[in-house]
Every structure is written in structure tokens, then in C-alpha cells.
Scaffold this active site. Structure first.
Site: not given
Length: 378
Positions: A70, A135
Site C-alpha cells: 500500500d 502499513e
């Protein structure tokens, strides 16, 4: 133009608009490559988050590459010199959201593993990948949930290399062998609303709290140690009042954060804050949120393997550091794993026109491969 394996895979990953928590097939791309060289692929989805646990081998020790697919939002598209999800190479730099943080490191990990396995098909122990798409966001359904799953089945990681962009001025000059803990708080101080012309009929929470806040700001919480700077206390938000000039507010809300070393615990910090607030006679409520424990990997097998690899590939004597924000290493270290963060330069992470030097990608791949050689070659 001929692209190296690492650059080609980087370009493929960077084309995916994987804004947190959306993975947008990045993990599928990685998993397909790993499956071809003998990894057992185990997708783990929790809530709206995709995670990947891939492992080659069944024995210990286990070397794990960890990272995230991400990326943070792009910000204003018109501020970018090129489409953040149409990666471009200009003047030797690769531009795109996630180029530094941290899709190029993921590509380097995959290619390094492929090359190592080709040379050492019967390597000792196991190689693993722990990849998440959570994250950059809340980090509640990502690495922490995968680790919980592994712990329940007693699957242990010996060494973990997180591909966060650790380098500062040149590739490999800094590796992170620990991170400070992060403790957040929302403090609500109760007063009594009233007219500014009649302060004796009100209680101003700003006035009452100010001496306590000043003391919190001036307190020396610890002096740090060989690996960690002194604990830092920072107020990030203060809110009170109605917006009117003639109304004493009825309440004050303060948000603050500790970045703390291994010299203190979260409980000790909480206790000292309460002591200071109580000493000043405040009527208050406080809500705590521990977002990460401090961790430290002392010099040992993993640190030595990384330092040797960096020196061999780049000629750089690397420096160990615990500076910066939190990373997913905070979820992995409590299992007893040695954890190290090593990646590209971090100068443009989360920025408009995020980029990485193309000439760093192949050396990073070589470093990752040499670390595998140093730890798992038969």
C-alpha cells in the site's frame, strides 16, 4: 531501453494504484513470481486488507522479507510532473507513488530471492515473505494479524529484513536496527463555561491546564542510551472555545505523543503524566493509545550479515540507527525475531514527485541476495 529484472518488476508494481488499504493485485504479481521458485503461497485477508505469507522450506532458521504494497494518497495530481501511477524515468530517477516507499524494495527482494534460489536450490532453513496492504493506514488488519496467526501455529521468524527506505544520503549508509515506541493520548480538561467579563463565575480550562502542559513540555523523561535518543514529548493539537471572543470555554482538549526509548515503559510514562496532572488539581479524562513498543536488534547474525553485504556491494560502512517513525517491525520484533530495516533513500517518501535513483535498484538487489548468502547458503 533494456530494464533490469528489478526495474521491470518495480515498474509493474508502480502501475498499480494501491492506495491504502487497497492492494490492487500487487501481491498477486509477487506471489506468482515466488510460486515459480517453490514458495508455498498463503493469502491472508483480514477485513478489507490483503496480506501475503509465502514460505519456501519447512525447517528453521527462517529468514523473512517483510514489506507493504500500500501507498499513501497522491495529494494534488496537478502538482505532480507525471502521473503518480504511470511510472516514468527522467534523468536517472524513477518517479511514481511508492517508488521509494517501498515497491522498489519489494521488487529487489523478489529478484534477490529468485537469484539466490537458482544458486542454492537446497539452501538451509526457510525463506519467507510477509507482505501487507495495511502499513500506511490504521495497521490493524495487516502485519499484526499475520503475526498473530503465525504465533498461534508456533511458526517462528528468526531474522526479518523490512524493506523500508532507511538510507539517507547514499544507498546503505543507514540501517534501522530498532525503533522508538509511540504512545498517544487525548487529554480532556473540564472547566466551566462563562462570560469573559465574569471570570469568577466560570473556570477557564486553558488557564488551569497551562502550567501542567508547560511542566509536561519541560520534563526530561529519560536521557536515552547508546541506541536511542532521549524520549520526546510533543503536543500536536489543542482545541478549546466556541470561536466567540466573549465566552470562557467549558473544556479543553489536547492531543500529544511520546516517542520513547527502551529506558522507560509506556506505563511509567502514563504514571508520570497522571502525577503531573493531579499535582495541578485538574479535572480531567485521558485516553491512551499505544501504537508501538520500542524494539532493538543488537549486533548479531542479522546485523553482521547486512553490514558485510552493504560493504561488499557499495563500499559503505553502514551506520545503525533507531531514528524515524514507527514501522511494521514493531509487530515482528516482540516474537523474538531479529529485525532490521534496509532500503532505498527516504528523501522523497510521501511527497509529491516521489522518486528513487534507478542506479540504486540493482545494488539493493545484490545486497539482499548477499544477506541471504551470508545466512542461508549451504
Amino acid at each position: 531501453m533494456n530494464h533490469s529484472d528489478t526495474l521491470s518488476l518495480s515498474l509493474e508494481l508502480l502501475q498499480q494504484p494501491s492506495v491504502t488499504p487497497i492492494d490492487h493485485t500487487c501481491q498477486t504479481i509477487i506471489a506468482e513470481r515466488l510460486a515459480k521458485v517453490g514458495f508455498h503461497i498463503e493469502p491472508m485477508r483480514f477485513g478489507d486488507v490483503d496480506n501475503l505469507w509465502a514460505r519456501r522450506g519447512t525447517e528453521g532458521p527462517v529468514f523473512c522479507f517483510a514489506g507493504h504494497t500500500d501507498v499513501v494518497p497522491t495529494g494534488r495530481l496537478d502538482a505532480w510532473n507525471s502521473d503518480p501511477f504511470a511510472p516514468e524515468i527522467r534523468d536517472g530517477k524513477l518517479y511514481g507513488r511508492g517508488s521509494a516507499d517501498m515497491k522498489t524494495a519489494l521488487a529487489a527482494m523478489v529478484v534477490a530471492s529468485e537469484r539466490f534460489i537458482a544458486k542454492h536450490p537446497n539452501h538451509k532453513g526457510s525463506i519467507a515473505f510477509l507482505i501487507t496492504s495495511d502499513e500506511e493506514g490504521p495497521a490493524v488488519n495487516g502485519t499484526v494479524k499475520v503475526i498473530e496467526t503465525l504465533e498461534k501455529r508456533n511458526e517462528k521468524i528468526t531474522w526479518c529484513l523490512v524493506g523500508e527506505p532507511s538510507s539517507t544520503h547514499k544507498l546503505g549508509d543507514i540501517v534501522k536496527n530498532g525503533r522508538r515506541g509511540s504512545l498517544n493520548a487525548v487529554l480532556k480538561v473540564q472547566g466551566k463555561q462563562g462570560h469573559v467579563a465574569y471570570p469568577h463565575l466560570a473556570r477557564n480550562p486553558i488557564h488551569e491546564a497551562s502550567p501542567a502542559l508547560a511542566e509536561l513540555c519541560q520534563t526530561v523523561w529519560d536521557n536515552g542510551n547508546e541506541y536511542f535518543p532521549a524520549t520526546s514529548f510533543q503536543i500536536s493539537n489543542i482545541h478549546a472555545g466556541t470561536g466567540a471572543t466573549n465566552v470562557i470555554p467549558g473544556a479543553l482538549e489536547v492531543t500529544f505523543n511520546f516517542r520513547y526509548s527502551t529506558e522507560v515503559t509506556a506505563e511509567q510514562l502514563k504514571q508520570r503524566v497522571h502525577e503531573i496532572l493531579d499535582k495541578h488539581g485538574l479535572q480531567y479524562e485521558i485516553v491512551w493509545n499505544l501504537s508501538g513498543l520500542p524494539f532493538l536488534t543488537p549486533v548479531g547474525e542479522l546485523v553482521n550479515a547486512a553490514q558485510t553485504a552493504i560493504l561488499n556491494v557499495t563500499g559503505t560502512e553502514t551506520e545503525l540507527s533507531t531514528s524515524g517513525g514507527t514501522s511494521d517491525g514493531r509487530f515482528i520484533a516482540p516474537t523474538g525475531a531479529q529485525v532490521l530495516e534496509l532500503g532505498v533513500l527516504n528523501a522523497t517518501i510521501h511527497q509529491i514527485n516521489e522518486h528513487v535513483d534507478v542506479h540504486d535498484l540493482d545494488p539493493l538487489t545484490d545486497i539482499y541476495e548477499q544477506i541471504l548468502e551470508n545466512l542461508l547458503a549451504q
